[in-house]
Design a protein around this motif. Structure first.
Motif, PDB file in Angstrom:
ATOM      1  N   GLU A 124      26.477  -7.252   2.487  1.00  0.00           N
ATOM      2  CA  GLU A 124      25.930  -8.026   1.207  1.00  0.00           C
ATOM      3  C   GLU A 124      24.516  -8.086   1.102  1.00  0.00           C
ATOM      4  OE1 GLU A 124      27.520 -12.080   1.413  1.00  0.00           O
ATOM      5  OE2 GLU A 124      29.690 -11.154   1.321  1.00  0.00           O
ATOM      6  N   LYS A 125      23.633  -8.085   2.258  1.00  0.00           N
ATOM      7  CA  LYS A 125      22.315  -8.004   2.160  1.00  0.00           C
ATOM      8  C   LYS A 125      21.367  -6.476   2.377  1.00  0.00           C
ATOM      9  CE  LYS A 125      21.987 -12.551   4.370  1.00  0.00           C
ATOM     10  NZ  LYS A 125      21.281 -13.453   5.461  1.00  0.00           N
ATOM     11  N   THR A 126      22.252  -5.889   2.408  1.00  0.00           N
ATOM     12  CA  THR A 126      21.605  -4.337   2.425  1.00  0.00           C
ATOM     13  C   THR A 126      22.096  -3.493   1.020  1.00  0.00           C
ATOM     14  OG1 THR A 126      21.956  -4.094   4.739  1.00  0.00           O
ATOM     15  CG2 THR A 126      21.832  -1.950   3.582  1.00  0.00           C
ATOM     16  N   ARG A 127      20.912  -3.139   0.563  1.00  0.00           N
ATOM     17  CA  ARG A 127      20.940  -2.814  -0.784  1.00  0.00           C
ATOM     18  C   ARG A 127      19.879  -1.456  -0.788  1.00  0.00           C
ATOM     19  NH1 ARG A 127      18.912  -6.024  -4.896  1.00  0.00           N
ATOM     20  NH2 ARG A 127      17.348  -6.608  -3.597  1.00  0.00           N
ATOM     21  N   LEU A 128      20.301  -0.326  -1.810  1.00  0.00           N
ATOM     22  CA  LEU A 128      19.509   0.564  -2.173  1.00  0.00           C
ATOM     23  C   LEU A 128      19.452   0.611  -3.804  1.00  0.00           C
ATOM     24  CD1 LEU A 128      18.352   3.324  -1.476  1.00  0.00           C
ATOM     25  CD2 LEU A 128      20.352   4.669  -2.039  1.00  0.00           C
ATOM     26  N   LEU A 129      18.063   0.446  -4.025  1.00  0.00           N
ATOM     27  CA  LEU A 129      17.871   0.142  -5.276  1.00  0.00           C
ATOM     28  C   LEU A 129      16.510   0.997  -5.789  1.00  0.00           C
ATOM     29  CD1 LEU A 129      14.902  -2.372  -5.450  1.00  0.00           C
ATOM     30  CD2 LEU A 129      16.720  -2.771  -3.740  1.00  0.00           C
ATOM     31  N   GLU A 130      16.549   1.210  -7.113  1.00  0.00           N
ATOM     32  CA  GLU A 130      15.312   2.074  -7.573  1.00  0.00           C
ATOM     33  C   GLU A 130      14.291   1.057  -7.749  1.00  0.00           C
ATOM     34  OE1 GLU A 130      14.959   5.326 -11.200  1.00  0.00           O
ATOM     35  OE2 GLU A 130      16.635   3.850 -11.306  1.00  0.00           O
ATOM     36  N   PHE A 131      13.055   1.666  -7.474  1.00  0.00           N
ATOM     37  CA  PHE A 131      11.980   0.573  -7.254  1.00  0.00           C
ATOM     38  C   PHE A 131      10.699   1.698  -7.120  1.00  0.00           C
ATOM     39  CE2 PHE A 131       8.711  -2.147  -6.007  1.00  0.00           C
ATOM     40  CZ  PHE A 131       8.984  -3.126  -6.324  1.00  0.00           C
ATOM     41  N   GLY A 132       9.600   1.377  -8.208  1.00  0.00           N
ATOM     42  CA  GLY A 132       8.635   2.238  -8.255  1.00  0.00           C
ATOM     43  C   GLY A 132       7.932   2.475  -9.551  1.00  0.00           C
ATOM     44  N   PRO A 133       6.864   3.370  -9.700  1.00  0.00           N
ATOM     45  CA  PRO A 133       6.406   3.624 -11.008  1.00  0.00           C
ATOM     46  C   PRO A 133       7.165   3.924 -12.123  1.00  0.00           C
ATOM     47  CG  PRO A 133       5.600   5.077  -9.280  1.00  0.00           C
ATOM     48  CD  PRO A 133       6.545   4.298  -8.689  1.00  0.00           C
ATOM     49  N   THR A 137       0.695  -1.291   0.241  1.00  0.00           N
ATOM     50  CA  THR A 137       0.122   0.101   0.100  1.00  0.00           C
ATOM     51  C   THR A 137       0.916   1.315  -0.091  1.00  0.00           C
ATOM     52  OG1 THR A 137      -1.779  -1.188   1.248  1.00  0.00           O
ATOM     53  CG2 THR A 137      -1.745   1.373   1.263  1.00  0.00           C
ATOM     54  N   GLY A 138       1.909   1.334   0.692  1.00  0.00           N
ATOM     55  CA  GLY A 138       2.826   2.425   0.866  1.00  0.00           C
ATOM     56  C   GLY A 138       3.487   2.699  -0.479  1.00  0.00           C
ATOM     57  N   VAL A 139       3.793   1.516  -1.366  1.00  0.00           N
ATOM     58  CA  VAL A 139       4.574   1.887  -2.586  1.00  0.00           C
ATOM     59  C   VAL A 139       3.589   2.434  -3.580  1.00  0.00           C
ATOM     60  CG1 VAL A 139       5.576   0.747  -4.537  1.00  0.00           C
ATOM     61  CG2 VAL A 139       6.395   0.151  -2.157  1.00  0.00           C
ATOM     62  N   LEU A 140       2.394   1.919  -3.350  1.00  0.00           N
ATOM     63  CA  LEU A 140       1.480   2.333  -4.454  1.00  0.00           C
ATOM     64  C   LEU A 140       0.658   3.710  -4.042  1.00  0.00           C
ATOM     65  CD1 LEU A 140       1.600  -0.629  -5.583  1.00  0.00           C
ATOM     66  CD2 LEU A 140      -0.591  -0.600  -6.056  1.00  0.00           C
ATOM     67  N   THR A 141       0.724   3.885  -2.989  1.00  0.00           N
ATOM     68  CA  THR A 141      -0.122   5.411  -2.696  1.00  0.00           C
ATOM     69  C   THR A 141       0.909   6.413  -2.442  1.00  0.00           C
ATOM     70  OG1 THR A 141      -0.424   4.543  -0.099  1.00  0.00           O
ATOM     71  CG2 THR A 141      -2.110   4.118  -1.761  1.00  0.00           C
ATOM     72  N   ARG A 142       1.961   6.275  -1.926  1.00  0.00           N
ATOM     73  CA  ARG A 142       2.898   7.178  -1.859  1.00  0.00           C
ATOM     74  C   ARG A 142       4.076   7.468  -2.910  1.00  0.00           C
ATOM     75  NH1 ARG A 142       2.797   8.678   3.789  1.00  0.00           N
ATOM     76  NH2 ARG A 142       0.734   8.156   4.595  1.00  0.00           N
ATOM     77  N   LYS A 143       4.715   8.666  -3.077  1.00  0.00           N
ATOM     78  CA  LYS A 143       5.713   8.739  -3.803  1.00  0.00           C
ATOM     79  C   LYS A 143       7.066   8.020  -3.651  1.00  0.00           C
ATOM     80  CE  LYS A 143       3.574  13.203  -4.776  1.00  0.00           C
ATOM     81  NZ  LYS A 143       3.769  14.716  -4.841  1.00  0.00           N
ATOM     82  N   VAL A 144       7.183   6.731  -3.976  1.00  0.00           N
ATOM     83  CA  VAL A 144       8.300   5.895  -3.547  1.00  0.00           C
ATOM     84  C   VAL A 144       9.005   5.731  -4.890  1.00  0.00           C
ATOM     85  CG1 VAL A 144       9.113   3.815  -2.715  1.00  0.00           C
ATOM     86  CG2 VAL A 144       7.098   4.969  -1.387  1.00  0.00           C
ATOM     87  N   ASN A 145      10.020   6.028  -4.938  1.00  0.00           N
ATOM     88  CA  ASN A 145      11.071   5.760  -6.092  1.00  0.00           C
ATOM     89  C   ASN A 145      12.270   5.213  -5.811  1.00  0.00           C
ATOM     90  OD1 ASN A 145       9.218   7.398  -7.911  1.00  0.00           O
ATOM     91  ND2 ASN A 145      10.314   9.484  -6.948  1.00  0.00           N
ATOM     92  N   TRP A 146      12.792   4.951  -4.536  1.00  0.00           N
ATOM     93  CA  TRP A 146      13.787   4.286  -4.235  1.00  0.00           C
ATOM     94  C   TRP A 146      13.411   3.505  -2.842  1.00  0.00           C
ATOM     95  CZ3 TRP A 146      18.342   4.416  -6.969  1.00  0.00           C
ATOM     96  CH2 TRP A 146      18.211   5.438  -7.853  1.00  0.00           C
TER      97      TRP A 146
END
Length: 490
Positions: free
Chosen positions: A335-344, A195-204
């Protein structure tokens, strides 16, 4: 935990768990003066089960009214015989025994006498925590996860203590914390993230993992955190006894000044208390005061996902998070902590940059993928993690070999429970292909096992399909879309 001149007022969760609420100051490491709690003293010494619930309800109401109150009289709720009895019946009856070999059934043969003796030892301070028995369970990546099995009496006292402490801490814990809390489950966290990814402005998205959290948890800091709300020294000493009880492995007892063994009822609560002060309050304050765009947070135990509108916010948060955790003897897994581009807009941005498809991340058994609906709009596709799927099929294959000559109805009933449990957890929208693969592979493994039972008679697929229709439930979606479910629940 308040710094000078600051106070912390948790916001009541609204429709979306990650709603930052109204601004407010938020402190961390200070401690206020102890306050009495006369409302607890009115509870009678011997309570019925309904009396136990009402007494804990009074504790809950007092904790909710005053967020700075330190509770000075709690142990009598723990050693109440009715409370211990309720804890006994809440335990798993077939759970493995601890180092003393005591089982649920044997302990219950003289339950009243045993509980009375245990309550007496708790009351006069003669109770002693026993070391936990170390066992290992395989993980999906092939490694071994260490677990600790407490003795039955330690399980009883821990469960009773958790009930008491939950009455206090459930009024303090924030809305984006979901792990091991009453009335919350992994799908609540998954739906909040969706819900957070779809209803808020999430790009990362920051996919973070704390290295060996349960083994690195610092006892000294933990006790300080507990004492911010618990002023009853007898309860604090109980917690210290469990922390210092040590681990018994291959006949050798080892103690530790850090960490809490996974497997006991108290460990998840202590982990939540630790991360509430180390991460949750800090993250909420950072979101209110430092972020320049939308930020969402979802935490389940020591795994958490943070979504950002701006990359600069994400990078600054990650840098400050590392510093924050280091202060409390914790570190992020590199190794398990990543910052990735994700979103619409991730797919289009990466296509223009020639970087291929958007990266995916794993959370609570699901791989989260940038996808599209039939109308072309962005959505989050959640699929069963491939390693989890393969590991579960491997377990089924090994168990079918072990049950090679068990009657078909018995094996069919067991397989039905396995498939049903898998569907109930992984049956989320848009995960149909993975569910079909699992069900098909289970039927295939069962067919191979049945064919191995005889060297002369050959099982035909026609008969096998009848067995599958008789015993194995078909793949199906068990959960509604998160936006629809949250709209109903809230």
């Amino acid at each position: 935990m308040n710094e000078p001149g600051q106070s912390d007022r948790p916001v009541v969760p609204t429709k979306f768990p990650n709603n930052p609420g109204r601004p407010g100051a938020e402190g961390m490491e200070g401690r206020g003066l102890a306050k009495g709690n006369p409302s607890q003293q009115s509870a009678p010494r011997t309570l019925s089960r309904a009396g136990v619930s009402s007494a804990l309800e009074r504790v809950r109401e007092a904790a909710k009214r005053d967020k700075t109150m330190r509770f000075t009289a709690l142990l009598h709720h723990v050693y109440n015989v009715e409370h211990l009895e309720a804890a006994y019946y809440a335990l798993k009856r077939d759970a493995a025994a601890g180092v003393d070999g005591e089982t649920w059934e044997h302990y219950g043969q003289a339950l009243e006498a045993n509980l009375a003796d245990l309550a007496g030892r708790l009351k006069r301070g003669a109770y002693r925590a026993r070391p936990v028995k170390r066992v290992y369970i395989p993980k999906a990546d092939g490694r071994q996860r260490p677990l600790g099995i407490p003795t039955l009496e330690d399980k009883l006292v821990q469960r009773a203590t958790v009930d008491v402490l939950n009455a206090i801490y459930e009024t303090d814990f924030l809305g984006f914390s979901y792990g091991f809390r009453p009335g919350r489950n992994p799908h609540d966290a998954l739906d909040a993230l969706y819900t957070g990814v779809l209803t808020r402005k999430v790009n990362w998205v920051l996919d973070a993992d704390i290295r060996g959290f349960f083994d690195a948890l610092d006892h000294e800091w933990l006790v300080k955190f507990v004492e911010h709300r618990i002023a009853d020294r007898r309860v604090v000493r109980l917690i210290q006894k469990w922390l210092k009880a040590g681990v018994l492995e291959d006949g050798t007892r080892t103690g530790s000044e850090e960490g809490t063994p996974q497997g006991g009822s108290i460990s998840p609560l202590l982990a939540n208390v630790y991360l509430h002060y180390v991460f949750d309050l800090w993250a909420r304050r950072w979101r209110r005061t430092q972020a320049h765009g939308d930020v969402i947070v979802v935490r389940y135990a020591d795994d958490f996902i943070v979504g950002f509108q701006h990359r600069a916010d994400a990078e600054r948060f990650l840098t400050e998070l590392r510093e924050r955790l280091a202060k409390f003897r914790l570190e992020l897994h590199s190794e398990k902590t990543r910052l990735l581009e994700f979103g619409p807009y991730a797919a289009e941005n990466r296509r223009r940059a020639g970087q291929g498809k958007p990266e995916t991340f794993d959370f609570l058994g699901f791989t989260h993928i940038c996808g599209k609906k039939r109308n072309g709009r962005f959505t989050v596709v959640r699929q069963t993690i491939r390693k989890r799927l393969q590991a579960k099929l491997g377990e089924v294959k090994a168990e079918l070999r072990r049950r090679l000559h068990v009657p078909i109805p018995v094996v069919g009933g067991w397989l039905r429970s396995v498939v049903e449990g898998h569907l109930r957890y992984y049956g989320v929208p848009m995960n149909g292909p993975a569910l079909c693969t699992f069900c098909f592979q289970v039927g295939r493994l069962w067919c191979r096992a049945l064919r191995r039972r005889s060297q002369t008679a050959r099982l035909t697929w026609e008969r096998m399909r009848r067995l599958i229709r008789r015993w194995l439930p078909p793949p199906r979606i068990c959960h509604p879309y998160p936006l629809r479910r949250l709209g109903v629940v809230t």
